[in-house]
Design a protein around this motif. Structure first.
Motif, PDB file in Angstrom:
ATOM      1  N   SER A 358      34.422   6.555  71.413  1.00 38.84           N
ATOM      2  CA  SER A 358      34.679   7.888  70.856  1.00 38.84           C
ATOM      3  C   SER A 358      36.125   8.116  70.437  1.00 38.84           C
ATOM      4  CB  SER A 358      34.301   8.961  71.900  1.00 38.84           C
ATOM      5  OG  SER A 358      32.960   8.848  72.283  1.00 38.84           O
ATOM      6  N   ARG A 420      43.527  16.249  68.539  1.00 37.92           N
ATOM      7  CA  ARG A 420      42.236  15.746  69.045  1.00 37.92           C
ATOM      8  C   ARG A 420      42.466  15.206  70.451  1.00 37.92           C
ATOM      9  NH1 ARG A 420      38.592  11.178  68.750  1.00 37.92           N
ATOM     10  NH2 ARG A 420      36.489  11.834  68.114  1.00 37.92           N
ATOM     11  N   ILE A 451      34.908  22.269  71.722  1.00 40.64           N
ATOM     12  CA  ILE A 451      34.236  21.012  72.069  1.00 40.64           C
ATOM     13  C   ILE A 451      33.400  20.544  70.884  1.00 40.64           C
ATOM     14  CG2 ILE A 451      32.559  19.901  73.584  1.00 40.64           C
ATOM     15  CD1 ILE A 451      33.353  21.835  75.772  1.00 40.64           C
ATOM     16  N   CYS A 452      33.672  19.349  70.426  1.00 41.49           N
ATOM     17  CA  CYS A 452      32.896  18.771  69.333  1.00 41.49           C
ATOM     18  C   CYS A 452      31.811  17.827  69.836  1.00 41.49           C
ATOM     19  CB  CYS A 452      33.816  17.992  68.375  1.00 41.49           C
ATOM     20  SG  CYS A 452      35.031  19.032  67.561  1.00 41.49           S
ATOM     21  N   GLU A 453      32.027  17.221  70.987  1.00 37.89           N
ATOM     22  CA  GLU A 453      31.060  16.251  71.500  1.00 37.89           C
ATOM     23  C   GLU A 453      31.158  16.202  73.016  1.00 37.89           C
ATOM     24  OE1 GLU A 453      29.753  11.576  70.678  1.00 37.89           O
ATOM     25  OE2 GLU A 453      31.699  12.334  69.990  1.00 37.89           O
ATOM     26  N   ARG A 454      30.001  16.081  73.634  1.00 39.08           N
ATOM     27  CA  ARG A 454      29.933  15.967  75.096  1.00 39.08           C
ATOM     28  C   ARG A 454      29.105  14.722  75.418  1.00 39.08           C
ATOM     29  NH1 ARG A 454      30.276  19.991  79.117  1.00 39.08           N
ATOM     30  NH2 ARG A 454      30.169  21.559  77.480  1.00 39.08           N
ATOM     31  N   ILE A 455      29.762  13.713  76.035  1.00 41.18           N
ATOM     32  CA  ILE A 455      29.089  12.465  76.376  1.00 41.18           C
ATOM     33  C   ILE A 455      28.964  12.394  77.891  1.00 41.18           C
ATOM     34  CG2 ILE A 455      29.146   9.952  76.157  1.00 41.18           C
ATOM     35  CD1 ILE A 455      31.261  10.451  73.900  1.00 41.18           C
ATOM     36  N   GLN A 461      31.722  13.086  82.612  1.00 44.62           N
ATOM     37  CA  GLN A 461      31.471  13.469  81.224  1.00 44.62           C
ATOM     38  C   GLN A 461      32.759  13.319  80.425  1.00 44.62           C
ATOM     39  OE1 GLN A 461      30.400  17.601  80.687  1.00 44.62           O
ATOM     40  NE2 GLN A 461      31.602  18.292  82.445  1.00 44.62           N
ATOM     41  N   LEU A 463      34.537  14.760  77.171  1.00 43.09           N
ATOM     42  CA  LEU A 463      34.502  15.892  76.240  1.00 43.09           C
ATOM     43  C   LEU A 463      35.507  15.642  75.126  1.00 43.09           C
ATOM     44  CD1 LEU A 463      34.568  18.691  78.978  1.00 43.09           C
ATOM     45  CD2 LEU A 463      32.560  17.742  77.844  1.00 43.09           C
ATOM     46  N   VAL A 464      35.054  15.718  73.880  1.00 43.18           N
ATOM     47  CA  VAL A 464      35.926  15.540  72.722  1.00 43.18           C
ATOM     48  C   VAL A 464      36.281  16.909  72.180  1.00 43.18           C
ATOM     49  CG1 VAL A 464      36.177  14.502  70.449  1.00 43.18           C
ATOM     50  CG2 VAL A 464      34.814  13.334  72.200  1.00 43.18           C
ATOM     51  N   TYR A 465      37.579  17.243  72.210  1.00 43.64           N
ATOM     52  CA  TYR A 465      38.079  18.537  71.741  1.00 43.64           C
ATOM     53  C   TYR A 465      38.861  18.355  70.441  1.00 43.64           C
ATOM     54  CZ  TYR A 465      37.213  20.844  76.285  1.00 43.64           C
ATOM     55  OH  TYR A 465      36.644  21.390  77.394  1.00 43.64           O
ATOM     56  N   CYS A 471      35.819  20.049  63.723  1.00 44.29           N
ATOM     57  CA  CYS A 471      34.888  19.088  64.316  1.00 44.29           C
ATOM     58  C   CYS A 471      34.359  18.104  63.255  1.00 44.29           C
ATOM     59  CB  CYS A 471      33.709  19.810  64.971  1.00 44.29           C
ATOM     60  SG  CYS A 471      34.112  20.459  66.622  1.00 44.29           S
TER      61      CYS A 471
END
Length: 473
Positions: A358, A420, A451-455, A461, A463-465, A471
């Motif tokens: 990611s 990011r 939050i753009c993505e939560r894996i 977890q 978290l992509v911010y 996004c």
């Protein structure tokens, strides 16, 4: 005893990579053992002195062969095989070869034994040390020769240096001597050896006492579930013991039941009781108590085997098949579970893989809370492509396990300088740290990013911010 040792060795090698997974405690071992001796010594002066001898051993292992997860866990596999042999030797000495072989096999088959046989921590080695010290204890009570007590004291002292709570085996052994009503000369020999063990551990105790808050501050008092598990195992051991002592069991120094039951109950029970005031209890700290359960079960099985020989041949075969089928039905699901990533709290390999897939070069990274930096410390190739926004000093420079972090205001400025950010956090629902640094991380991300993505991975977890509205980019 070769048969239990070979069986435990084979079980340990089976699936030892746990589907290419590693949890955070093992990650600590891995990254600390890869530090230089100077850096490792500096760390032990601040924290984790209780594991210092084990880290030095693993440093030597990786120095000889840097074999990743296999090298990390192989010492525990070997120690478990050695412990199984020790259980077999004790059982054979006290009750005959059949009882010893069965006790060693039971020990190796216990799910908790299989779990820590594949753990890159010191607990299997401590168990092996305490088990063989107990064998020397048995020989000493029989003969009162100095060599057995010297070997007992040296090995139990070494086990204490691998983990201090090995010293609780002294309490179990003292109870055994009291229950067996041994002569005074045996008490004198044991007391001398025990005093030597305690004196030898004084330097470690002095250092680790100053580190206790950092080392064990995360622990709470034993939960109701922990007490119920302890009571269930203790009750099972007591029932086995009662069934054995009612029969024709020797009443002298070699009485297996009076050796096994205190070893099963006393260390864990004492540590849990202490933990009502000062929380120190974790099941794995007294893993060696399982040798007591295995000895009792081995003797019970040996008696069942002797009774089976009175049956007709067909009945013997049917009984053996039924027992084998029942054992497989009970143990196989547990054996498969402890060899899966789901058997541990988290999986740093999965976290590193998710971050690698990611992240973009130069992204910021935050660990929430800071101790979760451990998830990437064993993967410097992944962490090196990111900007650690909260880090003040690296673990090596600060002589800590996970490094030190900047003041809250400085962390906020660094977060706002990024576009990011990858935040590595505990799963939803976990308690949030109240430290100012942790609060400012959460507040700044919430107010200035989205939050753009939560894996989600095992126990974590990612978290992509990004900045609001970015996004898609």
């Amino acid at each position: 005893m070769a048969v239990p040792a070979v069986a435990a060795w084979a079980l340990g090698l089976w699936g030892m990579d746990r589907q290419d997974s590693m949890w955070r405690d093992e990650s600590v071992t891995y990254q600390v053992a890869h530090r230089s001796l100077g850096d490792l010594w500096g760390l032990l002066g601040h924290i984790d002195a209780v594991h210092g001898l084990y880290y030095l051993l693993m440093h030597a292992v990786f120095g000889v062969w840097d074999g990743g997860l296999v090298a990390l866990r192989l010492p525990s596999v070997a120690a478990t095989a050695l412990a199984a042999a020790g259980v077999g030797a004790i059982g054979a000495r006290l009750s005959g070869r059949t009882a010893g072989t069965l006790a060693g096999l039971v020990f190796g088959l216990l799910p908790v034994t299989q779990q820590y046989a594949q753990e890159g921590r010191s607990y299997a080695l401590v168990t092996a040390g305490v088990t063989w010290a107990t064998y020397f204890f048995v020989r000493g009570t029989e003969a009162s020769r100095g060599r057995w007590w010297v070997a007992y004291g040296l090995l139990l002292g070494l086990s204490g240096w691998l983990h201090e709570f090995a010293v609780l085996a002294l309490v179990a052994h003292a109870l055994t001597l009291w229950l067996l009503r041994v002569p005074r000369r045996v008490w004198r020999c044991w007391g001398t050896a025990a005093a030597g063990v305690m004196l030898g551990l004084l330097p470690l105790a002095a250092v680790s006492a100053g580190q206790a808050e950092q080392q064990l501050g995360w622990l709470g008092r034993p939960s109701l579930n922990a007490w119920l598990q302890f009571l269930a195992v203790s009750a099972a051991g007591a029932l086995l013991c009662r069934s054995l002592v009612r029969g024709p069991v020797a009443a002298g120094p070699g009485a297996l039941a009076w050796l096994a039951l205190p070893l099963l109950i006393a260390p864990a029970g004492l540590l849990m009781t202490i933990s009502l005031v000062k929380p120190w209890y974790v099941e794995r700290y007294v893993l060696y108590g399982m040798t007591g359960l295995a000895l009792l079960a081995g003797e019970a099985l040996a008696r069942a085997v002797r009774r089976r020989h009175r049956l007709a041949p067909v009945a013997r075969v049917l009984t053996a098949c039924a027992a084998l089928a029942a054992a497989v039905a009970v143990l196989l699901p547990w054996s498969l579970l402890v060899r899966s990533p789901g058997s541990r709290k988290d999986d740093v390999v999965a976290v590193a893989r998710a971050v690698r897939e990611s992240a973009h070069d130069g992204d910021g990274v935050l660990f929430m809370p800071a101790r979760r930096r451990e998830w990437l410390l064993s993967y410097p190739s992944v962490l090196g492509h990111l900007r650690d926004l909260a880090l003040a000093e690296s673990p090596t420079a600060s002589r800590t396990l996970q490094g030190t972090e900047l003041p809250a205001a400085a962390i906020r400025r660094r977060i706002l300088s990024a576009d990011r950010i990858l935040a590595l956090a505990d799963p939803p629902g976990q308690p949030l740290d109240a430290l100012p640094q942790e609060k400012v991380k959460r507040q700044t991300l919430s107010s200035s990013f989205e939050i753009c993505e939560r894996i989600r991975v095992r126990g974590a977890q990612v978290l992509v911010y990004t900045r609001p509205g970015h996004c898609a980019r």
